[in-house]
Structures are given as structure tokens and as C-alpha cells.
Design a protein around this motif. Structure first.
Motif: not given
Length: 376
Positions: A137-144, A265-269, A351-356
Motif C-alpha cells: 500500500l505505501i508503495n502504491l501511495f508514495l513510490y512514484n 477522484y481525489t475526494v472519492l479516494q 481501489v488503490v490501484g485504480y487511483f494510482w
């Protein structure tokens, strides 16, 4: 895009296997591989991958290589009390042994991975957190983002590690790692707000959930007020020589003074993550996972996104809360039965992958997609 998916999945597989296998030597080997994979890919990227790579990532390293002494190098960079001295010190030391700035990229990345792993490993001890899920999860959130904001993304896991000691009642270690985080990047000063927020909302502080929620909402509102009126505070801190003059570039009429409207999208996430926390609140509370605090951390991220309406870069403050969001979602996994866990993991990954995908692929945030190797 495919290379990032490969990195996330392969790293997760090795970390998962490392957690499950009981042989200590093999366990450590697999975990090391799992942490090395994203670090090596970070090191092998071209200087066009990441918005700020040419701004300071590559430039600061090459300047350190050509500097005649550490004092000369630091004087050219440090202009305030909190000027990211730790990052410059690390860069200079690396430059004495390695002339290639890609070594710097590797070390910056491995520090992020290792500190996050150590922090989540401590969370496993405290809350029985599934480490491999938290790391994914943290890689999906912060790696890029870490491929762009290298200084800040070294400070974020160190500050999070500091919090794990606070949650364990070890104040000295908390203070030590907080200082280290601030030395690497001044944005870690936000932990000054996280401390009273945690002390106010931690389990056992108040038995009335409604009271805690109201306290959390008031605290998040205070964070937003600070963000909104932060220009005057930043000008004061710069004038006093406390933070870097570069921060003025992000204020009104500054070099980077831009704003953007917040999108659905930001709010929904973040609403999805908050709702998940609310629905599993009782379970998390019974497991002593500090649900009120973690949910409010997600609320702070959402508020930081609203800050983009007056300055795009205000959202960067929210990055400091991302590890707590990963911790919340990883611990929700423990609230399901064995069969239900599989469904939850598929859903949350989707869900997280979609927002990534929305953020980094379609919108090109941080300019990390497409990925290019430096030898291409």
C-alpha cells in the motif's frame, strides 16, 4: 507503467514469502530482495523520470562531487536552521566514494524502503499489522512520489518510525527519530502537530467515541486553518532563518505559486478509506489499533488536497500522513475471516490501484510515467 506494476508485485511476493518462511537466513534473504527491487529500479531511472530530479536530485549530487570540501558544499546549500542538512551530508559522503549520481538515487530509495519496513515491522508487534500488505500500500501511495520528492520521502518513513516508538511509550526514541526526520527535510516539522493529535485521540484517552470524533474534526480543522493561513507563517519562519528561503517560491506570486481545483477522484479516494475505517471501527478499537487517530490522519490528507485550491504544493504536507493511511487499511485486513480477507485484499488493491493509475499514469503526477532506464 508495466515496470511499476512488476516492481510492486515482485517486491510484495518476496516480502510475503519472507514473512511466512520460518528459516531465518532464507527469511532475511527474501526480505532483502523485496526491499532491493524497488530501490534498484529507482537507481536505474533516467534523469527525466521525476519532476525534481534535474532540479536538485542530480544537480545536488554532481555539485557534491565537484566540491572541494564539505564546508564549501554545505555553505552553498544551507541558509536556515532547517535546511535539510541530513540530505546534503548524506549526498556529500556518497559523492566521496561514488561519482555516479545513480548511486545516490539507490541510497535515497533504499532508505525509504528500509525505514518503512522497520516501521511496519514494529506495527506488526504493536497491532499485528500484516507487513507485506502495508508495504504494498505505501508503495502504491508514495513510490512514484519518492522518485520525485527524494528529500521529503526519506523524512516521511523516519517520522513514521518515530511515531511507532511514541505508540510504544518510548519517548526518547520518538524524539531521536523525529529530529533525524526534520534534519532530512523540514516538512517533517508537521510531526509537531501529529504528537498532540495522537495524544488526544489515542485509545483509552476518552471512552466516548463521539467526543473523540469531535476532537478529531476540530483538530483536522485546525490543520486546514494552518494550511490556509500558512503563507504568513512561512514568511515569518523564513525571516527568522528557521526554514529555507525556497519556501517563499511556493507562496503567492512566487516561482511555483500555482493552484488547481480539487477533483471528484481525489475526494472519492479518501472518503472510501475513511468509510472503511468507520465501518471497521469497533473491530480496530478492540484490536487497539488507534482507529480514531488513523481515520483523522486520512482526514488530514483530504484537507491538504483541498489546500490545492489556493496552492498546488500544499498537498505535499499530506504526504506525511500517508503511512498512517496505509497502516489503517492494512489493519482492516485483520477484521475479516480467512475467506473474507481474500475479497478485501482484491477490493482494496483494485481501489488503490485504480487511483494510482488515475494519478500517475493518466494525469502524469510527478512525471514518473513513462519510465526510462538511464542507458536508453
Amino acid at each position: 507503467m508495466s515496470i511499476y506494476i512488476s516492481v510492486f508485485l515482485s517486491s510484495t511476493v518476496f516480502l510475503y514469502a519472507g514473512e511466512k518462511i520460518k528459516d531465518k537466513k532464507l527469511n532475511r534473504f527474501l526480505i532483502v530482495i523485496g526491499l532491493l527491487i524497488p530501490s534498484i529500479i529507482a537507481a536505474c531511472r533516467a534523469d527525466s523520470v521525476g519532476t525534481d530530479v534535474l532540479v536538485y536530485g542530480k544537480a545536488f549530487y554532481t555539485q557534491a562531487v565537484s566540491s572541494s570540501s564539505f564546508i564549501t558544499y554545505v555553505i552553498s546549500k544551507v541558509d536556515s536552521m532547517f535546511s535539510d542538512f541530513g540530505f546534503y551530508f548524506l549526498t556529500y559522503i556518497l559523492s566521496r566514494f561514488f561519482k555516479d549520481y545513480h548511486i545516490g538515487f539507490f541510497v535515497y530509495a533504499i532508505l525509504v524502503q528500509v525505514f518503512f519496513y522497520i516501521a511496519f515491522k514494529r506495527c506488526k508487534k504493536l497491532f499485528n499489522t500484516p507487513v507485506w500488505i502495508a508495504m504494498l500500500l505505501i508503495n502504491l501511495f508514495l513510490y512514484n512520489i519518492s522518485l520525485n520528492l527524494m528529500r521529503q520521502c526519506i523524512a516521511v518513513p523516519i517520522a513514521f518510525l518515530a511515531w511507532t516508538y511514541l505508540a510504544d511509550g518510548k519517548i526518547k526514541q520518538y524524539i531521536l527519530f523525529t529530529i533525524i526526520a526534520v534534519v532530512f527535510h523540514s516538512s517533517a516539522l508537521i510531526t509537531v502537530l501529529i504528537l498532540p493529535m495522537y495524544l488526544l485521540l489515542r485509545a483509552g484517552r476518552n471512552k466516548q467515541p463521539v467526543v473523540k470524533i469531535m476532537q478529531g474534526i476540530l483538530f483536522c480543522s485546525l490543520v486546514f486553518v494552518i494550511l490556509y493561513f500558512g503563507s504568513s507563517l512561512i514568511q515569518l519562519l523564513v525571516a527568522r532563518g528557521i526554514i529555507r528561503q525556497n519556501y517563499l517560491s511556493y507562496l503567492a506570486n512566487g516561482r511555483y505559486s500555482t493552484s488547481s481545483a480539487i477533483d471528484i477522484y481525489t475526494v472519492l479516494q479518501y472518503l472510501i478509506y475513511i468509510i472503511l475505517g468507520v465501518f471497521t471501527f469497533k473491530c480496530l478499537k478492540n484490536r487497539k489499533v488507534e482507529p480514531t487517530f488513523l481515520i483523522m490522519c486520512v482526514g488530514c490528507i483530504l484537507l491538504s488536497k483541498f489546500g490545492t485550491t489556493f496552492n498546488t504544493y500544499v498537498s505535499r504536507v499530506g504526504y506525511n500522513f500517508y503511512p498512517y493511511m496505509a497502516l489503517l487499511l492494512a489493519n482492516i485486513d485483520n477484521c475479516f475471516t480467512k475467506q473474507s480477507k481474500k475479497i478485501y485484499r482484491i477490493v482494496i488493491l483494485a481501489v488503490v490501484g485504480y487511483f494510482w493509475y488515475q494519478a500517475f499514469v493518466l494525469r502524469g503526477y510527478n512525471a514518473t510515467v513513462p519510465y526510462y532506464f538511464f542507458w536508453n
